[in-house]
Design an enzyme around this catalytic site. Sequence first.
Site, PDB file in Angstrom:
ATOM      1  N   PHE A 112       0.816  -1.217   0.000  1.00  0.00           N
ATOM      2  CA  PHE A 112       0.000   0.000   0.000  1.00  0.00           C
ATOM      3  C   PHE A 112       0.849   1.266   0.000  1.00  0.00           C
ATOM      4  O   PHE A 112       0.383   2.339  -0.383  1.00  0.00           O
ATOM      5  CB  PHE A 112      -0.970  -0.004   1.183  1.00  0.00           C
ATOM      6  CG  PHE A 112      -0.406   0.437   2.506  1.00  0.00           C
ATOM      7  CD1 PHE A 112      -0.653   1.708   2.998  1.00  0.00           C
ATOM      8  CD2 PHE A 112       0.353  -0.429   3.290  1.00  0.00           C
ATOM      9  CE1 PHE A 112      -0.164   2.114   4.223  1.00  0.00           C
ATOM     10  CE2 PHE A 112       0.846  -0.038   4.514  1.00  0.00           C
ATOM     11  CZ  PHE A 112       0.590   1.245   4.987  1.00  0.00           C
ATOM     12  N   LYS A 113       2.104   1.149   0.411  1.00  0.00           N
ATOM     13  CA  LYS A 113       2.974   2.326   0.448  1.00  0.00           C
ATOM     14  C   LYS A 113       3.161   2.932  -0.955  1.00  0.00           C
ATOM     15  O   LYS A 113       3.483   4.116  -1.086  1.00  0.00           O
ATOM     16  CB  LYS A 113       4.322   1.971   1.059  1.00  0.00           C
ATOM     17  CG  LYS A 113       4.234   1.318   2.443  1.00  0.00           C
ATOM     18  CD  LYS A 113       3.626   2.219   3.468  1.00  0.00           C
ATOM     19  CE  LYS A 113       3.437   1.551   4.813  1.00  0.00           C
ATOM     20  NZ  LYS A 113       4.661   1.279   5.547  1.00  0.00           N
ATOM     21  N   ASP A 114       2.978   2.118  -1.999  1.00  0.00           N
ATOM     22  CA  ASP A 114       3.098   2.645  -3.370  1.00  0.00           C
ATOM     23  C   ASP A 114       2.085   3.749  -3.645  1.00  0.00           C
ATOM     24  O   ASP A 114       2.340   4.640  -4.464  1.00  0.00           O
ATOM     25  CB  ASP A 114       2.880   1.532  -4.396  1.00  0.00           C
ATOM     26  CG  ASP A 114       4.042   0.564  -4.460  1.00  0.00           C
ATOM     27  OD1 ASP A 114       5.194   0.995  -4.293  1.00  0.00           O
ATOM     28  OD2 ASP A 114       3.793  -0.640  -4.688  1.00  0.00           O
TER      29      ASP A 114
END
Length: 497
Positions: A112-114
Amino acid sequence: MYYTSTRDKSVRVTASEAITKGISSDGGLFVPTEIPKINEDFIKELIPLSYIERAKRVLSLYLTDFTDEEISYCVEGAYKQGKFSSNKVAPLYELADGEYVLELWRGPTCAFKDMALQLLPYLLTTASEKTLKDTEIVILVATSGDTGKAALEGFKDVPNTKILVFYPVDGVSPMQKLQMTTQEGENVSVCAIEGNFDDAQSGVKAIFTDKDIEKKFKENNLAFSSANSINWGRLVPQIVYYVSAYCDMVEKGAVALGEEINIVVPTGNFGNILAAYYAKKMGIPVKTLICASNANNVLTDFLKSGTYDKNRDFYCTTSPSMDILISSNLERLLFHLSGEDDSQVREWMQSLSECGKYTVTDEVFAQIKALFDAGCCDDFATKGTITEIFNSKNYLCDTHTAVALNVYKSYKAQTGDSTPAVIASTANPYKFSASVLSAVSKEIKADNEFDMVDELFAKSGEPVPAQLASLKGKSPRFKQVCNKNDMKQVVFDMLGI
């Protein structure tokens, strides 16, 4: 719109300054002086739009010193076709009636950091042109697994930047470690530390606020910034996907425009659920924010008691990205709920630093109880949830998403609340193949990470992301391990100063 510091509300900086600085010089975190409001008409206008167009509209409310052209350049670069495996960027998967999984791991590093770290390099380089001309930016990152790779990939070979990532040597999954240590790019560096994520995070914060380092950087035309969620430029893109998820819920007919949803978030550093809080305060109809923790349940205990106490055992779990006992982003929430009482926030943070604990006021705790629910589960329950969801729904989830699903199931059983829910899914299951495989297969023949990936594919049929499969056979570039007290010297060595 201006931004202030959680520890000194006399501070006033622009969005560009907040993003380039990363953290306030007083050690506080930047927050908007006001949270922009949206109404049903605004949401209605967003519903037929693409994720990219929704992002432009939402970000423009916060990044008011960026031109429309600059925001378009940043957003279109971050989410352009081909970067994410879904045209929706952050699609909703209907797991059951009224339960929707928000798949935030469709980006290049499968986490999810993308969603934020594909955008942050564009925001940072655009902002630095306004605030730090002729200065090279040094990105310093502490990671519990996913942030590190996503930041490295996002900033790889970005002009006028260097990035250094610290990770706990035994606190990430084998796949996460390989993703980071094989990272390509001329401006990247990675170092493990002897300790846990909190040690890495505390070390990075100490470096940011070290006056001697600041002086040395100025002499060399260097400036620090952060890719951790302490940086507002990391947090603001996360608000977008909760706004977008609500639009998708309305578009799917899961709720009518104006009807409430619940949001369930697995989190250790509190940033991901704080973004949902901002979406709610903007005007997205959210009934309850449900915070899911693993065995490191410091957030669960805080949200249920009003006392934050990190003086407890630290566990290395199968959901390592949540193995955190100092939740930095909680400071932002406390600033808002205390009526922007910076002296009170300073007192709490000093108590946390010196004693490892603090207790909020009755008034603040009453607001917390009205906004949040919380729960936790251990590795055994996490594994059982992966098994149950796979067998009953034919859906393969990673260990962090399983924590959220487990906590949500308990929440529904305890409250009877059937409000439609969005459950944040934070990583592709193949990033944690050993743990996921052990949950869905009674007999494991594989004895290494990539054989486990193959075996998990054979069992589930879920496609293996090419970016993970391509790691097989790669040799690590970065093998350094340092003591947490030596992090400052590692930074100097990387920069050659």
